[in-house]
Design an enzyme around this catalytic site. Sequence first.
Site, mmCIF file in Angstrom:
data_model
loop_
_atom_site.group_PDB
_atom_site.id
_atom_site.type_symbol
_atom_site.label_atom_id
_atom_site.label_comp_id
_atom_site.label_asym_id
_atom_site.label_seq_id
_atom_site.Cartn_x
_atom_site.Cartn_y
_atom_site.Cartn_z
ATOM 1 N N HIS A 12 0.814 -1.215 0.000
ATOM 2 C CA HIS A 12 0.000 0.000 0.000
ATOM 3 C C HIS A 12 0.848 1.267 0.000
ATOM 4 O O HIS A 12 0.348 2.355 -0.284
ATOM 5 C CB HIS A 12 -0.973 -0.001 1.182
ATOM 6 C CG HIS A 12 -0.369 0.330 2.512
ATOM 7 N ND1 HIS A 12 -0.017 -0.626 3.437
ATOM 8 C CD2 HIS A 12 -0.055 1.514 3.083
ATOM 9 C CE1 HIS A 12 0.472 -0.034 4.507
ATOM 10 N NE2 HIS A 12 0.462 1.260 4.323
ATOM 11 N N ASP A 48 0.003 -7.560 1.659
ATOM 12 C CA ASP A 48 0.489 -6.178 1.724
ATOM 13 C C ASP A 48 2.017 -6.119 1.684
ATOM 14 O O ASP A 48 2.638 -5.321 2.375
ATOM 15 C CB ASP A 48 -0.030 -5.476 2.978
ATOM 16 C CG ASP A 48 0.087 -3.957 2.876
ATOM 17 O OD1 ASP A 48 0.192 -3.441 1.750
ATOM 18 O OD2 ASP A 48 0.094 -3.284 3.929
ATOM 19 N N GLY A 70 3.607 6.809 7.622
ATOM 20 C CA GLY A 70 5.001 6.977 7.215
ATOM 21 C C GLY A 70 5.890 5.887 7.769
ATOM 22 O O GLY A 70 6.960 5.599 7.235
ATOM 23 N N ASN A 71 5.442 5.234 8.862
ATOM 24 C CA ASN A 71 6.164 4.073 9.397
ATOM 25 C C ASN A 71 5.891 2.818 8.585
ATOM 26 O O ASN A 71 6.646 1.836 8.675
ATOM 27 C CB ASN A 71 5.756 3.792 10.845
ATOM 28 C CG ASN A 71 6.532 4.597 11.855
ATOM 29 O OD1 ASN A 71 5.968 5.402 12.581
ATOM 30 N ND2 ASN A 71 7.833 4.403 11.915
ATOM 31 N N SER A 72 4.809 2.808 7.813
ATOM 32 C CA SER A 72 4.428 1.612 7.063
ATOM 33 C C SER A 72 5.577 1.130 6.192
ATOM 34 O O SER A 72 6.189 1.905 5.457
ATOM 35 C CB SER A 72 3.211 1.898 6.182
ATOM 36 O OG SER A 72 2.070 2.095 6.956
ATOM 37 N N GLY A 77 -11.533 -23.204 -2.634
ATOM 38 C CA GLY A 77 -12.844 -22.745 -3.064
ATOM 39 C C GLY A 77 -13.977 -22.978 -2.085
ATOM 40 O O GLY A 77 -15.028 -23.497 -2.470
ATOM 41 N N VAL A 78 -13.761 -22.602 -0.807
ATOM 42 C CA VAL A 78 -14.839 -22.708 0.179
ATOM 43 C C VAL A 78 -14.996 -21.381 0.910
ATOM 44 O O VAL A 78 -14.052 -20.608 1.044
ATOM 45 C CB VAL A 78 -14.559 -23.823 1.220
ATOM 46 C CG1 VAL A 78 -14.564 -25.183 0.568
ATOM 47 C CG2 VAL A 78 -13.248 -23.576 1.968
ATOM 48 N N ILE A 131 -15.971 -20.019 4.684
ATOM 49 C CA ILE A 131 -15.941 -20.618 6.011
ATOM 50 C C ILE A 131 -16.321 -19.595 7.073
ATOM 51 O O ILE A 131 -16.342 -18.399 6.817
ATOM 52 C CB ILE A 131 -14.542 -21.191 6.340
ATOM 53 C CG1 ILE A 131 -13.484 -20.082 6.213
ATOM 54 C CG2 ILE A 131 -14.219 -22.375 5.447
ATOM 55 C CD1 ILE A 131 -12.091 -20.510 6.653
#
Length: 471
Positions: free
Chosen positions: A105, A135, A206-208, A264-265, A267
């Site tokens: 991001h 991410d 900004g820490n991301s 493909g479930v 849950i």
Amino acid sequence: MFQFLFFPLALFSTFVYAQANELPDFTGLVEKHGAAVVNISAVQSASTSNNQMIPELPGIPENSPFYEFFKRHMQPFPGPRKSEPKSLGSGFIISSDGYILTNAHVIETADEITVKLNDKREYAAEIIGTDRKTDIALIKIDATDLPEVTQGNPDNLKVGEWVIAIGSPFGFEHSVTAGIVSAKGRSLAQENYVPFIQTDVAINPGNSGGPLFNMKGEVVGINSQIYSRTGGFMGLSFAIPINVATEIADQLKDSGKVSRGRIGVMIQEITKELAESFGLSESKGALVVSVEKGSPADRAGIKARDIILLFDEKEVATSADLPRIVGNTKPGSKVFLQVWRDGALKKIKIEVGDTPSDKAVEKRKQKPDIKTERPNRLGLILSEITVAQKKQLEIANGLLVEDMQPGIASQSGIRIGDIIMGFNSKDIRTLEQFNELLSQVKNGKNIALLVKRGEMTTFITMKLTDDDNKP
């Protein structure tokens, strides 16, 4: 009597003094490993920035030394002018030949990426690949003999252990904050593939993408998210374990994309009440709500109401465990599941499929002709989706999140590339409709947006306030 009172006080003073002497010293760690932490900034194209307007900065006079900083780094500029570099986040060097890890991001809206090293050198960066589901992003600069981090093992982290973060909060480069590990293996909404490390380390915009270090100077995580009602630090920060990140980075380096298992479930979590109703003695496993037609699960004979307890001999203690285990399984692998069905255990063999590419991301790369508008009350820049795009995304309605400013929507978990399909109980089809519904909501009221992200759809709630879109 006085001697009795005096002795414990003296002993307490000695104890406090000893404790103070035992507080950790982070200076050596920062001096040794801080050089491998980088600041990431970007330039957006003029066409992107022209669609964004800057509201006035309330409470900050133009002669204040902070006015120009916040104007440059926190807000986009209007008008037909060249965009200036804007600090986006942090990253860290994982190999001396220029490979850098950060958050997806941080760079996903960038047209040009600039990496600034601790010694003030700057380099243009190339995007090697991104994975929005975890991410994680891998970028590279053309340089050699760079300082690199030492990677640790997050599995060895203990709750209560000291950790530190180095990054660029609000553009202030190489800032250091410290705290402890608050929890491990934390599951967050819409983040099915990451067992987050929770800390109380101060993390801000900004820490991301910056590193989380243990006291040995090893990177154990990538600072990724915060829980906040204000947009700033409130004592809850979340980091992606470094072993998860490096697995993704290796695939991005090899092929530029991530191959992830899928069965493909749909849950949901097993509650005490559900366990009792299905005859289970413990509240564990993942309850299958539905099975996608033609999927690996459908072909293997998995049914709705099955409870998956084991996958490839790995325990599924909670429903959040299953996506991680399946996702880490190589597509094409043939494995066994243990399910609880009709009051008995059953063993099922399944061939794991491959997760399809993120259609929303691919659609954004095409940059089609779409109708856009200025940031709304939530800080979102939305666009209407064409008939062809709806067909590609397999949806009947919705608006695309083209961009956003810091505000209530970004704090609530909305991301660029999401599709907003509903507003409370109503389907969303046009910008005009969305804005009309938004204008009717009074301050202090909650709204629920139905959001589609990749293959997942969920409601995200947020409360509107007087300063919804202020940074």
